[in-house]
Design a protein around this motif. Structure first.
Motif, PDB file in Angstrom:
ATOM      1  N   VAL A   1       0.835  -1.199   0.000  1.00 20.24           N
ATOM      2  CA  VAL A   1       0.000   0.000   0.000  1.00 20.24           C
ATOM      3  C   VAL A   1       0.873   1.253   0.000  1.00 20.24           C
ATOM      4  O   VAL A   1       1.907   1.313   0.676  1.00 20.24           O
ATOM      5  N   LEU A   2       0.414   2.249  -0.770  1.00 17.80           N
ATOM      6  CA  LEU A   2       0.983   3.595  -0.695  1.00 17.80           C
ATOM      7  C   LEU A   2      -0.048   4.483  -0.010  1.00 17.80           C
ATOM      8  O   LEU A   2      -1.178   4.613  -0.485  1.00 17.80           O
ATOM      9  N   TYR A   3       0.351   5.105   1.105  1.00 13.98           N
ATOM     10  CA  TYR A   3      -0.552   5.968   1.867  1.00 13.98           C
ATOM     11  C   TYR A   3      -0.014   7.395   1.808  1.00 13.98           C
ATOM     12  O   TYR A   3       1.137   7.657   2.174  1.00 13.98           O
ATOM     13  N   VAL A   4      -0.874   8.341   1.356  1.00 14.95           N
ATOM     14  CA  VAL A   4      -0.448   9.731   1.169  1.00 14.95           C
ATOM     15  C   VAL A   4      -1.307  10.640   2.056  1.00 14.95           C
ATOM     16  O   VAL A   4      -2.537  10.685   1.916  1.00 14.95           O
ATOM     17  N   GLU A   5      -0.639  11.406   2.935  1.00 12.39           N
ATOM     18  CA  GLU A   5      -1.348  12.271   3.896  1.00 12.39           C
ATOM     19  C   GLU A   5      -0.389  13.374   4.333  1.00 12.39           C
ATOM     20  O   GLU A   5       0.762  13.093   4.707  1.00 12.39           O
ATOM     21  N   ASP A   6      -0.830  14.642   4.269  1.00 14.12           N
ATOM     22  CA  ASP A   6       0.066  15.757   4.615  1.00 14.12           C
ATOM     23  C   ASP A   6       0.114  16.015   6.123  1.00 14.12           C
ATOM     24  O   ASP A   6       1.082  16.599   6.615  1.00 14.12           O
ATOM     25  N   ASP A   7      -0.900  15.605   6.856  1.00 10.98           N
ATOM     26  CA  ASP A   7      -0.902  15.790   8.316  1.00 10.98           C
ATOM     27  C   ASP A   7       0.003  14.720   8.934  1.00 10.98           C
ATOM     28  O   ASP A   7      -0.332  13.530   8.939  1.00 10.98           O
ATOM     29  N   SER A   8       1.154  15.147   9.421  1.00  9.60           N
ATOM     30  CA  SER A   8       2.164  14.198   9.901  1.00  9.60           C
ATOM     31  C   SER A   8       1.646  13.357  11.074  1.00  9.60           C
ATOM     32  O   SER A   8       1.919  12.144  11.139  1.00  9.60           O
ATOM     33  N   GLN A   9       0.909  13.968  11.987  1.00  3.61           N
ATOM     34  CA  GLN A   9       0.404  13.214  13.138  1.00  3.61           C
ATOM     35  C   GLN A   9      -0.622  12.172  12.698  1.00  3.61           C
ATOM     36  O   GLN A   9      -0.584  11.014  13.128  1.00  3.61           O
ATOM     37  N   LEU A  10      -1.543  12.585  11.810  1.00  5.41           N
ATOM     38  CA  LEU A  10      -2.545  11.649  11.302  1.00  5.41           C
ATOM     39  C   LEU A  10      -1.878  10.555  10.458  1.00  5.41           C
ATOM     40  O   LEU A  10      -2.286   9.388  10.510  1.00  5.41           O
ATOM     41  N   ARG A  11      -0.845  10.941   9.698  1.00  6.06           N
ATOM     42  CA  ARG A  11      -0.152   9.965   8.866  1.00  6.06           C
ATOM     43  C   ARG A  11       0.502   8.887   9.728  1.00  6.06           C
ATOM     44  O   ARG A  11       0.395   7.694   9.432  1.00  6.06           O
TER      45      ARG A  11
ATOM     46  N   ILE B   1      -3.947   4.706  -0.981  1.00  5.46           N
ATOM     47  CA  ILE B   1      -4.901   5.378  -0.093  1.00  5.46           C
ATOM     48  C   ILE B   1      -4.393   6.801   0.087  1.00  5.46           C
ATOM     49  O   ILE B   1      -3.257   7.008   0.524  1.00  5.46           O
ATOM     50  N   THR B   2      -5.216   7.789  -0.253  1.00  2.00           N
ATOM     51  CA  THR B   2      -4.707   9.162  -0.259  1.00  2.00           C
ATOM     52  C   THR B   2      -5.710  10.170   0.275  1.00  2.00           C
ATOM     53  O   THR B   2      -6.930  10.030   0.084  1.00  2.00           O
ATOM     54  N   ASP B   3      -5.159  11.173   0.935  1.00  2.00           N
ATOM     55  CA  ASP B   3      -5.952  12.332   1.341  1.00  2.00           C
ATOM     56  C   ASP B   3      -6.201  13.193   0.098  1.00  2.00           C
ATOM     57  O   ASP B   3      -5.564  13.007  -0.944  1.00  2.00           O
ATOM     58  N   ILE B   4      -7.123  14.159   0.204  1.00  2.00           N
ATOM     59  CA  ILE B   4      -7.462  14.997  -0.940  1.00  2.00           C
ATOM     60  C   ILE B   4      -6.760  16.347  -0.880  1.00  2.00           C
ATOM     61  O   ILE B   4      -6.003  16.709  -1.779  1.00  2.00           O
ATOM     62  N   ASN B   5      -6.984  17.103   0.189  1.00  2.00           N
ATOM     63  CA  ASN B   5      -6.388  18.434   0.300  1.00  2.00           C
ATOM     64  C   ASN B   5      -4.964  18.337   0.821  1.00  2.00           C
ATOM     65  O   ASN B   5      -4.723  18.040   2.000  1.00  2.00           O
ATOM     66  N   MET B   6      -3.998  18.585  -0.088  1.00  2.00           N
ATOM     67  CA  MET B   6      -2.577  18.521   0.275  1.00  2.00           C
ATOM     68  C   MET B   6      -1.824  19.583  -0.504  1.00  2.00           C
ATOM     69  O   MET B   6      -2.258  20.003  -1.582  1.00  2.00           O
ATOM     70  N   PRO B   7      -0.681  20.054   0.019  1.00  2.00           N
ATOM     71  CA  PRO B   7       0.110  21.067  -0.688  1.00  2.00           C
ATOM     72  C   PRO B   7       0.853  20.451  -1.887  1.00  2.00           C
ATOM     73  O   PRO B   7       0.886  19.232  -2.056  1.00  2.00           O
ATOM     74  N   LYS B   8       1.415  21.307  -2.717  1.00  2.00           N
ATOM     75  CA  LYS B   8       2.218  20.942  -3.897  1.00  2.00           C
ATOM     76  C   LYS B   8       1.372  20.260  -4.967  1.00  2.00           C
ATOM     77  O   LYS B   8       1.248  20.748  -6.067  1.00  2.00           O
ATOM     78  N   MET B   9       0.812  19.105  -4.637  1.00  2.00           N
ATOM     79  CA  MET B   9      -0.095  18.410  -5.553  1.00  2.00           C
ATOM     80  C   MET B   9      -1.183  17.758  -4.722  1.00  2.00           C
ATOM     81  O   MET B   9      -0.905  16.958  -3.831  1.00  2.00           O
TER      82      MET B   9
ATOM     83  N   ILE C   1      -7.659   2.515  -5.821  1.00  2.00           N
ATOM     84  CA  ILE C   1      -7.415   3.777  -5.112  1.00  2.00           C
ATOM     85  C   ILE C   1      -8.574   4.072  -4.171  1.00  2.00           C
ATOM     86  O   ILE C   1      -9.751   3.978  -4.544  1.00  2.00           O
ATOM     87  N   VAL C   2      -8.229   4.434  -2.942  1.00  2.00           N
ATOM     88  CA  VAL C   2      -9.214   4.846  -1.933  1.00  2.00           C
ATOM     89  C   VAL C   2      -8.866   6.271  -1.514  1.00  2.00           C
ATOM     90  O   VAL C   2      -7.726   6.557  -1.147  1.00  2.00           O
ATOM     91  N   ALA C   3      -9.837   7.173  -1.571  1.00  2.00           N
ATOM     92  CA  ALA C   3      -9.625   8.569  -1.171  1.00  2.00           C
ATOM     93  C   ALA C   3     -10.140   8.781   0.240  1.00  2.00           C
ATOM     94  O   ALA C   3     -11.145   8.190   0.654  1.00  2.00           O
ATOM     95  N   ILE C   4      -9.417   9.621   0.967  1.00  2.00           N
ATOM     96  CA  ILE C   4      -9.847   9.994   2.313  1.00  2.00           C
ATOM     97  C   ILE C   4     -10.356  11.429   2.256  1.00  2.00           C
ATOM     98  O   ILE C   4      -9.642  12.337   1.822  1.00  2.00           O
TER      99      ILE C   4
END
Length: 353
Positions: A16-26, A62-70, A88-91
């Motif tokens: 799994v690839l998990y993408v999340e900009d919130d470091s604590q939540l990640r 699995i990825t978050d939606i609102n994130m910086p850069k892209m 793909i699963v969106a959070i």
């Protein structure tokens, strides 16, 4: 409702690839996912996530939606360009429901609402993980079937090669019989044929066993011939023909290290090497016009040499009796030369068995 045990029977095979900009939540989500998945990588934004994706294959993203850069939607579109079948699963947060249409257009399989609750995650991931695992099994099954098909094709090719060799050898024996009876039928048959097929009852004074390295080299050389002929036929590449010439030249040099009784076989191979080097165009023309006959003759030589090496690498043989082993090989080599050298081509006496 599915349990964690139900989910893990599938997720334990998945990466799994998990993408999340919130470091604590990640960190907390990775901690939640780790017991389930075979392997999990994480990224802090869509740009980093896409970079990881380009380096490695994942069964699920699995990825978050609102994130910086892209943001997640941009990343999903780019991933789908690479692999339209990617799971793909969106959070998404509750207040982001207005972008679900964009997520559907991007091709997501499902979405998880924040805040992340384990039971909801399990129920969401279960069908997707099951499908991803089924996809892996299907790919493995296809690969297994392809490997079996390749093995069967290889066996079929070997059987065809052996049949061609047998046909060629039958034709050669008939020719030897005709040669033996052409001048003096009774005398020549009595004198030549028994000698030709005699056994090595008398070992004589000079016996030879091939060194292991030489035997291995010879087998490797003749395993490569059919491959080079096939490449020459497919790509009309003269360099492949020159590689065949090199094989016969190296074989000739190797045989000359042993007994003078092998000189005639070595000489015929050297003659073929020179003919291939000097008449590549003529050989290519014959190969193109009648590839089956060319393959048949080369298969006969390779088959002879495999049996020849197998015998000489394990037992000595009286060199004075060796002619009845390598004479058929010499005959095959001279037949190969005759089908493309200038003298035979001019006379129009190209002969295939």
């Amino acid at each position: 409702m599915y349990s964690a045990k139900d989910l893990r029977q599938y997720t334990k095979h998945l990466t799994v690839l998990y993408v999340e900009d919130d470091s604590q939540l990640r960190e907390s989500t990775v901690f939640l996912f780790e017991p389930f998945f075979k392997e999990i990588d994480s990224a802090c934004d869509g740009e980093e996530g896409l970079a990881l994706y380009n380096k490695k294959q994942y069964d699920m993203v699995i990825t978050d939606i609102n994130m910086p850069k892209m943001n997640g939607i941009e990343m999903i579109f780019k991933i789908k360009e690479i692999n339209t079948e990617q799971k793909i699963v969106a959070i998404s947060a509750h207040n982001e429901s207005d972008i679900l249409i964009d997520l559907v257009k991007a091709g997501i399989n499902s979405f998880i609402l924040k805040p992340i609750i384990q039971n909801e995650v399990i129920n969401t991931l279960y069908p997707i993980s099951r499908d991803a695992y089924t996809q892996i099994q299907n790919i493995e099954l296809v690969n297994e079937l392809n490997e079996k098909n390749e093995e069967l094709e290889k066996q079929l090719k070997e059987i065809k090669s052996k049949n061609n060799t047998i046909d060629t050898k039958h034709a050669q024996v008939e020719k030897l019989l005709k040669m033996a009876t052409s001048n003096d039928e009774e005398t020549q048959t009595d004198e030549i044929m028994p000698e030709y097929f005699e056994k090595d009852d008398d070992e004589g004074d000079e016996n030879v066993v091939f060194l292991k390295d030489d035997a291995d080299d010879l087998l490797e050389y003749f395993n490569e011939i059919s491959e080079y002929i096939s490449l020459a036929l497919m790509h009309s590449n003269k360099d492949d023909i020159l590689e065949i010439a090199k094989i016969f030249s190296k074989t000739s040099s190797l045989l000359l290290r042993y007994s003078p009784y092998l000189d005639s076989l070595a000489a015929s191979m050297d003659e073929l090497s020179q003919a291939l080097s000097e008449h590549t165009d003529e050989f290519m023309n014959v190969l193109t016009s009648d590839s089956d006959s060319v393959f048949s003759l080369f298969d006969a030589v390779s088959s002879d040499m495999h049996r020849y090496v197998d015998r000489f690498s394990v037992e000595s043989i009286a060199m004075k009796n060796s002619h009845h082993i390598h004479d058929p090989t010499t005959l095959s080599i001279r037949q190969i030369i005759s089908i493309f050298t200038e003298d035979e081509l001019e006379s129009g006496e190209i002969e295939f068995f």
